[in-house]
Design an enzyme around this catalytic site. Structure first.
Site, PDB file in Angstrom:
ATOM      1  N   ASP A   1      18.474  35.484  -2.239  1.00  0.00           N
ATOM      2  CA  ASP A   1      17.582  34.391  -1.843  1.00  0.00           C
ATOM      3  C   ASP A   1      18.207  33.535  -0.747  1.00  0.00           C
ATOM      4  O   ASP A   1      17.519  33.098   0.169  1.00  0.00           O
ATOM      5  CB  ASP A   1      17.217  33.522  -3.045  1.00  0.00           C
ATOM      6  CG  ASP A   1      16.356  32.354  -2.588  1.00  0.00           C
ATOM      7  OD1 ASP A   1      15.250  32.614  -2.105  1.00  0.00           O
ATOM      8  OD2 ASP A   1      16.815  31.195  -2.650  1.00  0.00           O
TER       9      ASP A   1
ATOM     10  N   ARG B   1      13.688  33.363   6.479  1.00  0.00           N
ATOM     11  CA  ARG B   1      12.287  32.895   6.479  1.00  0.00           C
ATOM     12  C   ARG B   1      12.153  31.598   7.267  1.00  0.00           C
ATOM     13  O   ARG B   1      11.157  31.377   7.960  1.00  0.00           O
ATOM     14  CB  ARG B   1      11.817  32.691   5.030  1.00  0.00           C
ATOM     15  CG  ARG B   1      11.567  34.006   4.298  1.00  0.00           C
ATOM     16  CD  ARG B   1      11.410  33.786   2.798  1.00  0.00           C
ATOM     17  NE  ARG B   1      10.410  32.799   2.497  1.00  0.00           N
ATOM     18  CZ  ARG B   1      10.485  31.943   1.462  1.00  0.00           C
ATOM     19  NH1 ARG B   1      11.520  31.968   0.636  1.00  0.00           N
ATOM     20  NH2 ARG B   1       9.533  31.088   1.265  1.00  0.00           N
TER      21      ARG B   1
ATOM     22  N   SER C   1      11.533  32.809  -4.765  1.00  0.00           N
ATOM     23  CA  SER C   1      12.758  32.150  -4.314  1.00  0.00           C
ATOM     24  C   SER C   1      13.170  31.054  -5.315  1.00  0.00           C
ATOM     25  O   SER C   1      14.312  31.009  -5.780  1.00  0.00           O
ATOM     26  CB  SER C   1      12.499  31.550  -2.926  1.00  0.00           C
ATOM     27  OG  SER C   1      13.488  30.635  -2.580  1.00  0.00           O
TER      28      SER C   1
ATOM     29  N   HIS D   1      12.492  21.328 -11.675  1.00  0.00           N
ATOM     30  CA  HIS D   1      12.513  21.606 -10.236  1.00  0.00           C
ATOM     31  C   HIS D   1      11.336  20.899  -9.593  1.00  0.00           C
ATOM     32  O   HIS D   1      10.220  20.945 -10.103  1.00  0.00           O
ATOM     33  CB  HIS D   1      12.405  23.111  -9.971  1.00  0.00           C
ATOM     34  CG  HIS D   1      12.373  23.419  -8.498  1.00  0.00           C
ATOM     35  ND1 HIS D   1      13.519  23.518  -7.746  1.00  0.00           N
ATOM     36  CD2 HIS D   1      11.346  23.584  -7.647  1.00  0.00           C
ATOM     37  CE1 HIS D   1      13.186  23.750  -6.486  1.00  0.00           C
ATOM     38  NE2 HIS D   1      11.868  23.796  -6.405  1.00  0.00           N
TER      39      HIS D   1
HETATM   40  N1  URA Z   1      12.446  26.045  -1.963  1.00  0.00           N
HETATM   41  C1  URA Z   1      13.059  27.192  -2.248  1.00  0.00           C
HETATM   42  O1  URA Z   1      14.063  27.222  -2.945  1.00  0.00           O
HETATM   43  N2  URA Z   1      12.534  28.331  -1.769  1.00  0.00           N
HETATM   44  C2  URA Z   1      11.423  28.372  -1.016  1.00  0.00           C
HETATM   45  O2  URA Z   1      10.995  29.438  -0.620  1.00  0.00           O
HETATM   46  C3  URA Z   1      10.794  27.155  -0.718  1.00  0.00           C
HETATM   47  C4  URA Z   1      11.321  25.998  -1.216  1.00  0.00           C
END
Ligand code: URA
Length: 429
Positions: A165, A172, A187, A86
């Site tokens: 999420d 958010r 997240s 990631h």
């Molecule tokens: N990427 C995500 O998946 N979540 C976040 O909160 C910020 C970046």
């Protein structure tokens, strides 16, 4: 249904800097997912978390509650080790494209669930979709088949993965509560843990073009995510890497696919190749494979895996990549050394040319973007090309130039070079 807690009490507890209990966290995430906690209540709680923080135990429990809001993927039918990557995202960050087939060519399986871009950083799916016919949406069965047959798959996460999420991230985004380390870490890691790979490498970017521009914050985010991964039994490591200048020379969807192919053919810009190889070595070490990825890059096996991966998802390896209708090249106004280049300004310019989207519903232009001909430290002669802007709509050139005027690419004496971050800043395990 009688709810066991009141959302207002949970908000007040966090507003008063108290530790939230596991039952409170489990309830608030579940109730928010099913609509029993309202958006405005979750927004207030997210703001209280942003301001007052969460301790490690709360972050673990929050992450677990988000994982439990949806399904967990199961790769037990894959007999080779699974490892994932990631990146927190940056300008010209196309590393997933060469990395996934490279690591697969070395003998690991890489289930790469990716996203689309929003704002100045691009999204892996947008880049891959510039390949004619390529499909991001796969069923679980298709994903498993490709992973078994090819070893690497890049696709969209299904709606069943950490749905809490999805809802919370969208909230958010519009309530000024993205930049909270507990919320970012939970997240990202809830999706990665639910995805079920046995190992994970995190590329946490820092510098002006990164989401976490402050290195100390990037380090804290990386350590929090590594702790979450390990706690969940996923062998996790992180690299903190530079995003003060764009990665490579290509910024924009099809342009970045082209550059990734060059890397897979043993060429490409040195920084893209180095970061790809460094991340590949980390991923292979995590799952105990000792194959040298450099050999697989240079002998064409990684490229063969790329072609198989693209074809398995309907992509046409022989179709030319789209190119934008209009091009405009900016040349050097004097002789000298390129002394500064700001990743954020270049990223915003590429976005304004049509490579990115401002709202989730927007379409991206596959061929738009920026091709850099020079990077900081390169010598340039008067009249030589510095960079080329590409767009489908000519009016966008002016918007891009305005973005670049905020932090212009400068030419001067070598002694005037801006200090640049090292590509690999720190390793956290
Ligand atoms: N990427 C995500 O998946 N979540 C976040 O909160 C910020 C970046």
């Amino acid at each position: 249904m009688v709810e066991p807690f009141s959302a207002v009490d949970v908000i007040i507890a966090k507003r008063q800097k108290q530790e939230l209990s596991k039952p409170q966290i489990d309830w608030v995430i579940d109730a928010y997912t099913r609509g029993a906690v309202a958006d405005e209540q979750m927004a207030a709680l997210a703001m209280a978390i942003l301001l007052n923080g969460m301790n490690q135990l709360e972050i673990v429990q929050w992450t677990n509650a988000m994982i439990n809001s949806g399904e967990r993927m199961d790769f037990s039918d894959i007999t080779i080790p699974t490892v994932d990557k990631h990146s927190t995202g940056g300008v010209g960050d196309k590393i997933t494209l060469p990395l996934a087939p490279l690591v697969a060519a070395c003998g690991a399986a890489v289930p790469q669930l990716s996203g689309r871009g929003l704002g100045h950083t691009g999204g892996t799916l947008d880049k891959m979709e510039s390949i004619k016919g390529w499909r991001a949406d796969l069923t679980n069965e298709e994903m498993h088949t490709i992973l078994r047959d090819v070893g690497a798959v890049i696709c969209a996460a299904g709606p069943g993965l950490a749905p809490a999420d999805k809802k919370l991230y969208a909230l958010r985004d519009v309530t000024g509560t993205v930049e909270a380390i507990p919320l970012i870490a939970s997240s990202i890691m809830s999706k990665k843990i639910a995805e079920g790979a046995s190992g994970l490498i995190l590329d946490v970017k820092t510098g002006n073009g990164a989401f976490m521009s402050d290195p100390a914050m990037a380090r804290e985010l990386a350590q929090t995510m590594v702790n979450l991964g390990k706690d969940a039994g996923v062998n996790t490591r992180a690299l903190i890497t530079a995003m003060d200048v764009p990665l490579g020379l290509a910024i924009g969807n099809a342009l970045e696919v082209q550059e990734s192919i060059e890397v897979l053919q043993g060429g490409g810009p040195a920084d893209v190749r180095e970061l790809t190889l460094t991340l590949a070595r980390e991923m292979l070490e995590i799952v105990g494979i000792s194959t040298d990825p450099e050999e697989k890059l240079d002998n064409g096996q990684a490229f063969d895996t790329w072609k198989a991966m693209v074809a398995a998802q309907g992509g046409d390896n022989d179709a030319p990549l789209p190119r934008a209708k209009h091009e405009h090249t900016i040349t050097a106004s004097k002789d000298g050394t390129v002394t500064s280049m700001n990743a954020l300004a270049v990223g915003i310019a590429a976005w304004r040319l049509g490579a990115g989207r401002a709202r989730k519903e927007d379409q991206v232009s596959a061929g738009a973007g920026i091709l850099l001909h020079k990077k900081p430290g390169d010598h340039v002669s008067i009249g030589e090309p510095l960079f080329t802007m590409l767009t489908d709509e000519e009016v966008r050139f002016e918007l891009a130039e305005q973005a670049l005027a905020q932090a212009p690419i400068t030419i001067g004496e070598r002694s005037e070079m801006m200090t640049q971050l090292p590509l690999i800043i720190e390793r956290i395990s």
